[in-house]
Design an enzyme around this catalytic site. Sequence first.
Site, PDB file in Angstrom:
ATOM      1  N   GLY A 256       0.892  -1.075  -0.002  1.00 40.59           N
ATOM      2  CA  GLY A 256      -0.087   0.031  -0.149  1.00 40.59           C
ATOM      3  C   GLY A 256       0.733   1.375   0.139  1.00 40.59           C
ATOM      4  CD  GLU A 259       7.501   1.604   7.213  1.00 40.14           C
ATOM      5  OE1 GLU A 259       6.736   1.552   6.332  1.00 40.14           O
ATOM      6  OE2 GLU A 259       8.077   0.841   8.285  1.00 40.14           O
ATOM      7  CG  ASN A 260      10.825   5.038   1.727  1.00 41.44           C
ATOM      8  OD1 ASN A 260      11.424   3.948   2.098  1.00 41.44           O
ATOM      9  ND2 ASN A 260       9.963   4.957   0.873  1.00 41.44           N
ATOM     10  CG  HIS A 290      -0.292   2.261   8.491  1.00 43.56           C
ATOM     11  ND1 HIS A 290      -0.669   1.218   8.962  1.00 43.56           N
ATOM     12  CD2 HIS A 290       1.195   2.291   8.116  1.00 43.56           C
ATOM     13  CE1 HIS A 290       0.166   0.559   9.217  1.00 43.56           C
ATOM     14  NE2 HIS A 290       1.318   0.710   8.366  1.00 43.56           N
ATOM     15  CD  GLU A 291       2.900   3.998   5.198  1.00 43.98           C
ATOM     16  OE1 GLU A 291       4.106   3.644   5.657  1.00 43.98           O
ATOM     17  OE2 GLU A 291       2.176   2.786   5.097  1.00 43.98           O
ATOM     18  CD  GLU A 313       3.962  -2.574   9.239  1.00 38.39           C
ATOM     19  OE1 GLU A 313       3.153  -1.533   9.194  1.00 38.39           O
ATOM     20  OE2 GLU A 313       5.096  -2.204   8.840  1.00 38.39           O
TER      21      GLU A 313
HETATM   22 ZN   LIG Z   1       3.277  -0.071   8.174  1.00 36.71          ZN
END
Ligand SMILES: [Zn+2]
Length: 850
Positions: A256, A259-260, A290-291, A313
Amino acid sequence: MSVLTRNEAQTRAQLLDVHRYTVDLDLTTGEATFDSTTAIRFTARTAGDTFVEIKPETLRSLSLDGQPLDPERLDGNRYPLDRLTAGPHELTVAATMRYSRTGEGMHRFTDPADGETYVYTQLFMEDVQRVFAAFDQPDLKSVFDLTVTTPTGWTVLGNGVSTQAADGRWHIAPTPPISTYLVAVAAGPWHSVTTQHAGLPFGIHCRRSLAPHLDADADEILDITRACYDRYHEKFDEPYPFDSYDQAFVPEFNAGAMENPGLVTFRDEFVYRSAVTDTERQTRAMVVAHEMAHMWFGDLVTLTWWDDIWLNESFAEYMGYQTLTEATRFTDTWTDFGVARKGWGYDADQRPSTHPVAPDPDAVPDTASALLNFDGISYAKGASALRQLVAWLGEKDFLAGINTHFSRHKFANATLADFIDNLATATDRDVHTWADAWLRTTGVDTLTAHVETTGHSWNLTVDRAGDRPHRITVGTYDHSLDTHTGTDQLTLRDRFDIDIPQDGTPVTQPGHRPDLVVLNDHDLTYAKIRLDPGSWDTALTHLSGIPDPLTRALVWNTARDMVRDGELHPTVHLTAARTHLPYETDLALVQGVLGFAATQIADRYLPPQDRPTALATLTSLCRDLLRRTEGLTAKDWEQAPGTTTPGSPDPGLRLIAVRHFIDAATQPDAIQDWLREGTVPGGPELDAELRWRILTRLAVLGATDETAIAHELDKDPSATGQEGAARCRAALPTAEAKAAAWQAMFTDDTLSNYLFTATAQGFWQPGQSELLHPYVARYYPDAIALAARRGPAIAEAAGRHAFPAHAVDPDSIRLGEQALTDPALTPALRRKLTDQLDDLRRALAVRDAH
Ligand SMILES: [Zn+2]
């Protein structure tokens, strides 16, 4: 290639202290490869042997402290550094690296809409080695300083702010200490919308051909981003740790989002080209939230080893849903979580491959085994466990513990033990015992209600199958007659909390027994729920009359897992859907229940001879929903998302009905008319997504041909159009079409991850079993060879989408079980096959149960 083991990582972390990577990437050297030069400054704490990782096309040269090393000594993906002396060192590595077509490493994509090329990295787990040389493990954090050379006209995005020094030569501001898997670069002629927030540059980016669609939603995406950013600053004491916040929507992305730090990458389906429901907008908002949570949990404080993936997560998942309800217009996110995510966790937790939320470190000995844990346990069950933890601890103590965790481990690494110790500093409760019961065990508890009447009161006893403590809310409801409409409805009488296990005495409540008693109202725990028989009768007849969508979601989930457990006939579920969905107002619920009814009940749980009747039930249900949503004007379709007038038809509901009507159609006539007219009568007008959807269904029914598909592709030559055409061609019910699709999937190793998936989605169709029968046996050897050749991302797609999921019969299961003994099976495919075969067995058991 060797995968890194936990033991090797621990040894190397003790030996090395890594300070700085100076990386120079040249993206102007052709379509197949790019140049990569890396200088790593590090210190060896003692003398010793170690290695650095890289997966080059050609390793051109290396030197250590200015002395050349022999490139021929590269062994797989490891270059040995023997007899390293104690003290500071500098290693330089120059290599030619290969672009990827599978979404792993440096993915390269040329947009068929306009011929423009884009590249981006996805370096998760161990794919940094496909881009530059690294001591690749999460607990060797370092500063990263990148320079990137590109063709003229490109923009380069990275973890830090990027600036163009000379034409085509970009420098990205050095990062604070971060893990190797979090480095990111995205380069191409991006379309960008930029702004400032809280003194930081914020940007959103996509490929040029999607520009109008990004622009149309830019305010919405940036509003959500700002709202989440501000809310996280209210919750967390540590400020946002990086110098900018870019969100790039990139093509052919496997997950999806990723998260860099400072550069989140999203799949670019989130830039909506066609009409979507408000639930889909909420999903995009949830991914944004979320990210961003990962910037703290994951990026600022990072897991020490991959056994704690769940901690990343689960936390981001919990925070994403919770923060949306607090800070944005999406105030009902937990219903969507209940409908769309929890089932994923419950299903995974009942398979033989289940594992504790927090696995034993020995169960994750290397990176290949860690990759298997990106599943319903690590995301959905873990987030449910955290939600239960917050219910049990109180949010104030939970956040205090989290903030201690951040301040103790910022720009460093931490383990589950650290996390639990930090939570324990904030509460008197025994968090360690809670963690053992919830995080170190597998399986789903079942809570069953028993209700009895005793004179002027009633008693509730809850039986628990399982060992976990639960704090739950009980909701009680009574019938009442709406005197205006004359309809029967349910009204809430009371809600109260109980702890399970009970202390031996039932809960006694005054008055007659309620018509409906719901355990786990508010859905705060993770357990299967069984209502008492009286309540279950009420629920089945009055489901749409339950006032709160989250309660309805809980009852629908109960019905769902009763079907899966063989306790409820699938047609009873279908009848409940037919009865109640026309009155359902929550889009996530309509979508979730219809999806289960179509893809599980009609396609798998009912025997093939009952499928046409089930599809007829679904199409008549969709016709009902279409009737309920008549009278929408063109203006209604164009109005701003989330501004539906209460009481008036919801365009999102109509869109769901249209999609499901198309997918369930057994006769081509109606949808053929829609396609010819370019519109559904009463709207919506068909956009590209709906046109391809209809054409796919017509292909399945044998009511279209190659000429029509090619004509449609002329009208929509975009990347999505190419996928639509591949899906249609694979769905045609002819031996030639199936042979060509199979050939493309299993022999063309240049086929991209997205075209592979689209072809696989078209290929298997439950109504084409005779034509497809020979491919059931061919699947296993072909998929095993493919996974070994093309790696984990294609293995995942082959296991998920190319699997013969509708072959619900003992022969098919036997073939699969034989395949599991094949020594050539890769871990990623083995896990996928194990789960798919378990689902086949379950479908067979459901059929046999009735
Ligand atoms: Zn995640």
